[in-house]
Scaffold this motif. Structure first.
Motif, PDB file in Angstrom:
ATOM      1  N   SER A  55       0.846  -1.202   0.000  1.00  0.00           N
ATOM      2  CA  SER A  55       0.000   0.000   0.000  1.00  0.00           C
ATOM      3  C   SER A  55       0.876   1.245   0.000  1.00  0.00           C
ATOM      4  O   SER A  55       2.075   1.173   0.290  1.00  0.00           O
ATOM      5  CB  SER A  55      -0.922   0.037   1.238  1.00  0.00           C
ATOM      6  N   CYS A  56       0.265   2.361  -0.302  1.00  0.00           N
ATOM      7  CA  CYS A  56       0.956   3.648  -0.192  1.00  0.00           C
ATOM      8  C   CYS A  56       1.227   3.955   1.276  1.00  0.00           C
ATOM      9  O   CYS A  56       2.260   4.537   1.616  1.00  0.00           O
ATOM     10  CB  CYS A  56       0.090   4.742  -0.821  1.00  0.00           C
ATOM     11  N   THR A  57       0.304   3.555   2.133  1.00  0.00           N
ATOM     12  CA  THR A  57       0.498   3.760   3.571  1.00  0.00           C
ATOM     13  C   THR A  57       1.781   3.072   4.030  1.00  0.00           C
ATOM     14  O   THR A  57       2.576   3.645   4.774  1.00  0.00           O
ATOM     15  CB  THR A  57      -0.717   3.206   4.358  1.00  0.00           C
ATOM     16  N   THR A  81      -6.078  15.929   3.498  1.00  0.00           N
ATOM     17  CA  THR A  81      -5.489  14.731   2.908  1.00  0.00           C
ATOM     18  C   THR A  81      -6.199  13.524   3.473  1.00  0.00           C
ATOM     19  O   THR A  81      -7.020  13.647   4.392  1.00  0.00           O
ATOM     20  CB  THR A  81      -3.976  14.653   3.207  1.00  0.00           C
ATOM     21  N   PHE A  82      -5.883  12.357   2.936  1.00  0.00           N
ATOM     22  CA  PHE A  82      -6.396  11.127   3.510  1.00  0.00           C
ATOM     23  C   PHE A  82      -5.634  10.848   4.804  1.00  0.00           C
ATOM     24  O   PHE A  82      -4.466  11.211   4.935  1.00  0.00           O
ATOM     25  CB  PHE A  82      -6.227   9.966   2.523  1.00  0.00           C
ATOM     26  N   ALA A  84      -4.137   8.503   6.068  1.00  0.00           N
ATOM     27  CA  ALA A  84      -2.889   7.725   6.013  1.00  0.00           C
ATOM     28  C   ALA A  84      -1.654   8.612   6.129  1.00  0.00           C
ATOM     29  O   ALA A  84      -0.652   8.216   6.745  1.00  0.00           O
ATOM     30  CB  ALA A  84      -2.832   6.932   4.705  1.00  0.00           C
ATOM     31  N   THR A  85      -1.705   9.818   5.551  1.00  0.00           N
ATOM     32  CA  THR A  85      -0.551  10.721   5.551  1.00  0.00           C
ATOM     33  C   THR A  85      -0.087  11.038   6.976  1.00  0.00           C
ATOM     34  O   THR A  85       1.112  11.131   7.243  1.00  0.00           O
ATOM     35  CB  THR A  85      -0.910  12.045   4.839  1.00  0.00           C
ATOM     36  N   VAL A 127       1.372  16.765   0.013  1.00  0.00           N
ATOM     37  CA  VAL A 127       0.418  15.889  -0.672  1.00  0.00           C
ATOM     38  C   VAL A 127       0.072  16.548  -2.004  1.00  0.00           C
ATOM     39  O   VAL A 127      -0.285  17.730  -2.039  1.00  0.00           O
ATOM     40  CB  VAL A 127      -0.861  15.699   0.171  1.00  0.00           C
ATOM     41  N   ASP A 153       3.685  12.506  -0.586  1.00  0.00           N
ATOM     42  CA  ASP A 153       2.519  11.637  -0.713  1.00  0.00           C
ATOM     43  C   ASP A 153       1.978  11.831  -2.129  1.00  0.00           C
ATOM     44  O   ASP A 153       1.280  12.805  -2.415  1.00  0.00           O
ATOM     45  CB  ASP A 153       1.465  11.997   0.336  1.00  0.00           C
ATOM     46  N   ALA A 155       0.025   9.675  -3.755  1.00  0.00           N
ATOM     47  CA  ALA A 155      -1.061   8.701  -3.954  1.00  0.00           C
ATOM     48  C   ALA A 155      -1.948   9.087  -5.141  1.00  0.00           C
ATOM     49  O   ALA A 155      -2.560   8.219  -5.761  1.00  0.00           O
ATOM     50  CB  ALA A 155      -1.896   8.581  -2.682  1.00  0.00           C
ATOM     51  N   HIS A 156      -2.017  10.403  -5.441  1.00  0.00           N
ATOM     52  CA  HIS A 156      -2.905  10.867  -6.514  1.00  0.00           C
ATOM     53  C   HIS A 156      -2.179  11.156  -7.822  1.00  0.00           C
ATOM     54  O   HIS A 156      -2.844  11.450  -8.817  1.00  0.00           O
ATOM     55  CB  HIS A 156      -3.587  12.187  -6.102  1.00  0.00           C
ATOM     56  N   SER A 177       0.263   5.195  -4.693  1.00  0.00           N
ATOM     57  CA  SER A 177      -0.783   4.231  -4.317  1.00  0.00           C
ATOM     58  C   SER A 177      -1.380   3.559  -5.552  1.00  0.00           C
ATOM     59  O   SER A 177      -1.614   4.212  -6.568  1.00  0.00           O
ATOM     60  CB  SER A 177      -1.914   4.939  -3.568  1.00  0.00           C
ATOM     61  N   PHE A 178      -1.634   2.259  -5.406  1.00  0.00           N
ATOM     62  CA  PHE A 178      -2.347   1.514  -6.456  1.00  0.00           C
ATOM     63  C   PHE A 178      -3.643   0.934  -5.902  1.00  0.00           C
ATOM     64  O   PHE A 178      -4.078  -0.153  -6.265  1.00  0.00           O
ATOM     65  CB  PHE A 178      -1.457   0.392  -7.020  1.00  0.00           C
ATOM     66  N   LYS A 182      -7.369   4.499  -7.492  1.00  0.00           N
ATOM     67  CA  LYS A 182      -6.298   5.404  -7.895  1.00  0.00           C
ATOM     68  C   LYS A 182      -6.037   5.335  -9.408  1.00  0.00           C
ATOM     69  O   LYS A 182      -6.653   4.531 -10.111  1.00  0.00           O
ATOM     70  CB  LYS A 182      -5.039   5.111  -7.075  1.00  0.00           C
ATOM     71  N   GLY A 189      -2.005  -1.768  -3.313  1.00  0.00           N
ATOM     72  CA  GLY A 189      -0.566  -1.755  -3.584  1.00  0.00           C
ATOM     73  C   GLY A 189       0.012  -0.368  -3.483  1.00  0.00           C
ATOM     74  O   GLY A 189      -0.716   0.628  -3.455  1.00  0.00           O
ATOM     75  N   PHE A 324     -11.084  16.256   1.126  1.00  0.00           N
ATOM     76  CA  PHE A 324     -11.175  15.245   2.157  1.00  0.00           C
ATOM     77  C   PHE A 324     -11.848  15.853   3.367  1.00  0.00           C
ATOM     78  O   PHE A 324     -11.901  17.065   3.482  1.00  0.00           O
ATOM     79  CB  PHE A 324      -9.766  14.783   2.583  1.00  0.00           C
TER      80      PHE A 324
HETATM   81  C1  LIG Z   1      -5.278   6.687  -1.099  1.00  0.00           C
HETATM   82  C2  LIG Z   1      -4.382   7.605  -0.356  1.00  0.00           C
HETATM   83  C3  LIG Z   1      -3.373   7.141   0.498  1.00  0.00           C
HETATM   84  C4  LIG Z   1      -3.248   5.715   0.916  1.00  0.00           C
HETATM   85  O1  LIG Z   1      -3.075   4.828  -0.122  1.00  0.00           O
HETATM   86  P1  LIG Z   1      -3.170   3.254   0.166  1.00  0.00           P
HETATM   87  O2  LIG Z   1      -2.513   2.639  -1.009  1.00  0.00           O
HETATM   88  O3  LIG Z   1      -4.620   2.919   0.298  1.00  0.00           O
HETATM   89  O4  LIG Z   1      -2.422   3.001   1.444  1.00  0.00           O
HETATM   90  C5  LIG Z   1      -2.481   8.051   1.036  1.00  0.00           C
HETATM   91  N1  LIG Z   1      -2.600   9.363   0.799  1.00  0.00           N
HETATM   92  C6  LIG Z   1      -3.583   9.864   0.017  1.00  0.00           C
HETATM   93  C7  LIG Z   1      -3.626  11.333  -0.236  1.00  0.00           C
HETATM   94  C8  LIG Z   1      -4.511   9.001  -0.563  1.00  0.00           C
HETATM   95  O5  LIG Z   1      -5.509   9.505  -1.315  1.00  0.00           O
END
Ligand SMILES: *Cc1c(COP(=O)(O)O)cnc(C)c1O
Length: 384
Positions: A55-57, A81-82, A84-85, A127, A153, A155-156, A177-178, A182, A189, A324
């Motif tokens: 994961s991106c996390t 942000t999500f 996870a950041t 982000v 980050d 992810a986008h 992030s996959f 995404k 992933g 978000f």
């Molecule tokens: C989706 C997302 C993540 C986390 O991605 P995962 O692959 O689900 O862990 C992190 N940061 C942002 C900004 C996201 O949109």
């Protein structure tokens, strides 16, 4: 009535064949396809190294671990942000220090970073909201001035460019992030890119329990049963099933981006003359991946609020989302760090107004038309 979900992944026979091949060849977990995915990914980005994880996390967590984040440290994170950041900062008992965003781009406001830097600050996590790169030059300058690491980050933002440079090549480590929604997906992933060989090597060890290099090879012909554990790691490896999906998706990444860009341009063109709508701004010196299409409502010109607008779209079969809910609004962040909405006026302003419209490569022209017609119709119905 048409039904347009918020997102649909773009999966073709190529992805299906790749996964089926993994299943048939019997190598299900991390192996040759993962290595090929990493090789192709770093070539696509132009980075020296790429480390595939689940994961991106996980990529963000490993990044903070290898740059040496410790208990009591502070890490600068945008409000919008999500979770996870910031969550990965908490893993270390470090503090995510929130910084407000800009009203027009929803990116971290670089003017407000410096006042939040203390002796304990160790890193900044910009982000690239919705796929638009954050202000990387000023962020890298601040990092240099105060001796901070920059973990992006992203992810986008596959693909996105800042002053002609591809995202994934600028900061110390970049996390992609996959996830299913995404810009390219492996189901679940992520990937970390870096130009630092020691960090890449250490992330590869940490992603599989801290086991000495190439642990996965112990089940191959060349491998042996013997291994060492070099440090306490995690179960963050990806699998060849996911990598097979990723390989097929990566081949299409540019075309998928062209499609999203086309949809964004159609929306921009259709909405630009309505004073009730506030278009999302992308700065001139950068190119967005258009992972999201954020649209804000000019509430002063409308008799409907954001939630009502979403409800209207839902009644017309159109799925939306909100990116978000700012982090300070969550119970955990309020209670643990005492954050209040009053500290972040721009984030609040954006949050009250913003929604994300469907923007995915499989959308037909008729579906794009349908979204446009309905947004415009709701605006006309509820204008003051
Ligand atoms: C989706 C997302 C993540 C986390 O991605 P995962 O692959 O689900 O862990 C992190 N940061 C942002 C900004 C996201 O949109």
């Amino acid at each position: 009535m048409m039904r347009i979900p918020f997102h649909k992944p773009y999966i073709t026979e190529e992805e299906i064949e790749g996964v089926v091949d993994s299943l048939k060849n019997g190598w299900l977990t991390m192996g040759k396809k993962t290595i090929e995915f990493e090789e192709r990914f770093k070539a696509y980005i132009g980075s020296q190294h790429a480390v595939a994880v689940n994961s991106c996390t996980a990529a963000l967590h490993l990044a903070l671990r290898v740059i040496g984040i410790k208990e009591g440290d502070e890490v600068i994170v945008p409000t919008t942000t999500f979770v996870a950041t910031a969550e990965v900062v908490n893993y270390f008992n470090a503090k995510p220090v929130l910084v407000d965003v800009e009203r027009d781009t929803h990116l971290i406001d670089v003017e407000k970073i410096e006042e939040k830097i203390t002796k304990r600050t160790k890193a900044i996590i910009p982000v690239h909201f919705s796929g638009q790169p954050a202000d990387m030059d000023p962020i890298m300058e601040l990092a240099k001035k105060y001796n901070l690491f920059v973990v992006e980050d992203a992810a986008h933002s596959l693909p996105a460019w800042y002053k002609g440079r591809k995202i994934g090549t600028i900061g110390d480590i970049t996390a992609f992030s996959f996830y299913a929604t995404k810009t390219i997906t492996t189901g679940e992933g992520g990937m970390a890119t870096t130009d630092n060989p020691e960090w890449a090597e250490r992330m590869k060890i940490l992603r599989l329990h801290g086991i000495s290099k190439d642990a996965w090879k112990r089940y191959t012909k060349e491998g042996s049963w013997e291994y060492d554990v070099l440090e306490n790691g995690y179960k963050y490896n990806t699998t060849d099933i996911n990598a097979a999906l990723g390989l097929a998706q990566l081949k299409k990444a540019d075309w998928l981006w062209e499609r999203r860009k086309h949809i964004a341009e159609r929306y921009n063109e259709a909405f630009k003359d309505y004073e009730e709508l506030i278009l999302y701004r992308v700065k001139e010196d950068r190119t967005s991946s258009w992972h999201l299409y954020p649209l804000k409502l000019n509430l002063e010109a409308l008799k409907i609020d954001r939630n009502g607008f979403i409800e209207e779209l839902k009644n017309r079969g159109i799925g939306t989302s909100v990116h978000f809910i700012p982090l300070y609004r969550f119970t955990y962040y309020k209670e643990r760090f005492g954050y209040t909405p009053q500290e972040f006026p721009n984030s609040e302003w954006v949050f009250e107004r913003v929604l994300s419209l469907p923007i995915y490569p499989g959308m037909t022209e008729e579906e794009i038309d349908y979204v446009i017609e309905n947004v415009v119709d709701i605006v006309k119905t509820y204008r003051r």
